[in-house]
Design an enzyme around this catalytic site. Structure first.
Site, PDB file in Angstrom:
ATOM      1  N   HIS A  55      80.583  42.608  84.612  1.00 44.34           N
ATOM      2  CA  HIS A  55      80.676  44.067  84.553  1.00 44.34           C
ATOM      3  C   HIS A  55      80.394  44.614  83.151  1.00 44.34           C
ATOM      4  CE1 HIS A  55      84.840  43.182  83.386  1.00 44.34           C
ATOM      5  NE2 HIS A  55      84.793  44.347  82.765  1.00 44.34           N
ATOM      6  N   LYS A 111      78.163  48.444  81.519  1.00 39.98           N
ATOM      7  CA  LYS A 111      78.721  49.481  80.639  1.00 39.98           C
ATOM      8  C   LYS A 111      77.593  50.279  79.992  1.00 39.98           C
ATOM      9  CE  LYS A 111      82.970  47.050  79.382  1.00 39.98           C
ATOM     10  NZ  LYS A 111      84.069  47.993  79.530  1.00 39.98           N
ATOM     11  N   GLU A 146      91.814  42.962  72.990  1.00 40.53           N
ATOM     12  CA  GLU A 146      92.618  43.637  74.013  1.00 40.53           C
ATOM     13  C   GLU A 146      94.062  43.698  73.540  1.00 40.53           C
ATOM     14  OE1 GLU A 146      91.139  42.366  78.256  1.00 40.53           O
ATOM     15  OE2 GLU A 146      91.295  40.610  77.003  1.00 40.53           O
ATOM     16  N   ASP A 165      87.094  32.680  79.967  1.00 44.48           N
ATOM     17  CA  ASP A 165      87.335  33.997  80.552  1.00 44.48           C
ATOM     18  C   ASP A 165      86.477  35.095  79.894  1.00 44.48           C
ATOM     19  OD1 ASP A 165      88.900  35.526  82.450  1.00 44.48           O
ATOM     20  OD2 ASP A 165      89.855  36.474  80.719  1.00 44.48           O
ATOM     21  N   HIS A 221      81.113  37.433  79.009  1.00 43.05           N
ATOM     22  CA  HIS A 221      80.933  38.755  78.395  1.00 43.05           C
ATOM     23  C   HIS A 221      80.355  38.690  76.978  1.00 43.05           C
ATOM     24  CE1 HIS A 221      83.128  39.941  81.837  1.00 43.05           C
ATOM     25  NE2 HIS A 221      84.338  39.698  81.364  1.00 43.05           N
TER      26      HIS A 221
END
Ligand code: NAD
Length: 484
Positions: free
Chosen positions: A178, A182, A216, A235, A240
């Site tokens: 995803h 963006k 994060e 992860d 990403h």
């Protein structure tokens, strides 16, 4: 600036796992926004398919509640929501058995675009792919969307690719990352390949180094048990951060087509060098005043899994030889911030007498929060008293620049689902890309496992372990500040 909604063809979208967390939190609220914008053509349908014993009315109720909980401003549009909910259907299905398949076959139409979203555990992908064919539901034009994680190493990713390839052609498979959906990530390509200004400087003659940070503030919380088997490398980095690295480092594709873009990304991954152990810092967050430690969250007091990783990578090609790429990502950090920064080399010689400061241009592209770009330039300090120089930011927030249009920007999931319906694979990972990424990642993970490497503790709410700072200092550089 006019925001345009590009229409798509009428579709049937089946969401396997349509009652799950991802479907309720992201996919369906996103589809509602597309519906409201007028992009979902009349006659299109969304069919939830999951294990729960629900009927159509029960599913509609569940999704109305999900949109009310997770939707943005649009959730107040009750009329719109009612119309959207009327497009929903539901089939209780068993991915591993025969239950529900005949019913699904009778619902899905053959004469519209068919997309099947596999929003379920990867262990079910093979069962779904097979049953879609044995029940004559899918055809050569159908598309399938698969969620991350795509494998946990090269072997499992290869096996998944082979399973899917038994039933679907690569042109039908949409592997979601995803991050690629963006707005700013796509802007990265617009900035690089739509401006004359940057591309001539985008190489080892002018660039000192590049930093990619995804920080994060949240911990692993409720998904601790799952995360503990994965860690920051699997992860976040393998997918990403790797994708961001590819977009920033790739050669210009001949055109903005799916295979042209993905061919160039693949070359970057293949040119990535193995990373020396002393160029990797793994960390684990400690308990903070407002939360548990990683090991408590993961319910594994002896866990060696990293919730933070920083590393120095090199790309062995003509453009980037000698330019370090520093990657950093972590949980329970000081602020939620994702940023890509290109630090240009120092000015070789200053003509301004007495100016001993170090001047360098820095381009940073903010993914979140406050999407935008910032270019540090050197100017004359205002006022009398000779030529004193200062560095100032030329700051452009997309929200400011685009005004109300910025609000209309679809979020990543919305955009990607519409791309699936349109048949555009540019922003999806190809099978060989995913395998190449694991080929680079696997030896690094195997290396620290073989060394019994223990992650360094870092304070929750900090910028990560001290060693990550030291890694930069050794190179005479420093990390960008992590700020919200
Ligand atoms: P979830 O556990 O909340 O939901 C799982 C869904 O699968 C449910 O709808 C359930 O009914 C269905 N299901 C389970 N077994 C089934 C079976 N045998 N037959 C038919 N349906 C079955 O999971 P989730 O969090 O929604 O995640 C779904 C997928 O998306 C996973 O692959 C996950 O890794 C991925 N993902 C999730 C997130 C997220 O934020 N939740 C983010 C990225 C990727």
């Amino acid at each position: 600036m006019v925001s345009r909604v590009i229409p798509v063809e009428t579709f049937d979208l089946v969401i396997f796992g349509g009652t799950g967390d991802l479907a309720r939190r992201k996919i369906l609220p996103g589809l509602f926004r597309r519906f409201r914008s007028g992009q979902m053509p009349e006659g299109s349908r969304i069919i939830g398919a999951a294990r729960s014993d629900l009927d159509q009315a029960g599913y509609r109720q569940m999704i109305a509640a999900a949109v009310a909980e997770f939707g943005g401003e649009e959730k107040h549009d009750s009329k719109g929501l009612e119309a959207f909910i009327a497009t929903l259907d539901y089939v209780a299905i068993d991915a591993k058995g025969e239950g529900g398949w005949a019913e699904l076959a009778s619902i899905v139409r053959k004469d519209v675009v068919q997309a099947f979203y596999f929003s379920v555990a990867p262990s079910l992908f093979g069962d779904l792919a097979e049953r879609l064919h044995t029940n004559s539901i899918a055809n050569a034009q159908s598309r399938i969307v698969v969620e991350k994680p795509f494998g946990r190493d090269l072997e499992t990713a290869r096996a998944l690719n082979e399973t899917l390839a038994t039933h679907f052609d690569e042109s039908q498979i949409y592997r979601i990352d995803h991050y690629l959906g963006k707005e700013t990530v796509q802007n990265l390509m617009a900035v690089r390949f739509g401006n004359m200004l940057f591309e001539p400087l985008w190489n080892n003659h002018y660039v000192d180094h590049i930093q990619i940070t995804v920080a994060e503030t949240v911990g692993v919380g409720g998904r601790g048990a799952y995360y503990d088997k994965s860690g920051a490398m699997r992860d976040m980095v393998q997918n990403h951060l790797m994708q961001l690295l590819c977009l920033i480092a790739m050669e210009p594709p001949s055109q903005f087509g799916a295979d042209e873009v993905r061919d160039e990304k693949l070359k970057v991954i293949r040119a990535l060098q193995p990373v020396e152990p002393h160029h990797i810092v793994r960390g684990q967050y400690d308990a903070g005043y407002d939360g548990k430690s990683y090991r408590e969250d993961a319910e594994n007091p002896r866990s060696f899994t990293e919730s933070f990783i920083a590393m120095k990578c090199e790309i062995a090609n003509w453009r980037w030889a000698g330019v370090p790429f520093y990657l950093r990502t972590g949980k329970r950090m000081k602020a939620r911030s994702s940023e890509i920064t290109v630090v240009f080399k120092d000015l070789g010689h200053s003509i301004f007498e007495g100016d001993e400061a170090r001047h360098r241009n820095i381009l940073s592209i903010r993914l979140q929060p406050n999407e935008g770009m910032d270019l540090q330039v050197t100017i004359k300090e205002p006022g009398p008293g000779g030529m004193r120089l200062i560095d100032v930011p030329l700051d452009m927030s997309f929200a400011d620049a685009l005004g109300p249009d910025a609000e209309e920007v679809p979020d990543a999931y919305e955009r990607l689902i519409m791309d699936v319906i349109r048949g555009n694979q540019t922003l999806f990972m190809r099978g060989d890309e995913v395998e190449a990424a694991w080929s680079w990642t696997d030896p690094l993970i195997n290396g620290w496992e073989a060394r019994n490497d223990v992650p360094k503790l870092y304070d929750a709410g900090s910028t990560g372990p001290e060693d990550a700072m030291a890694m930069m200092h050794r190179d005479g550089r420093k990390w960008r500040e992590i700020k919200a």
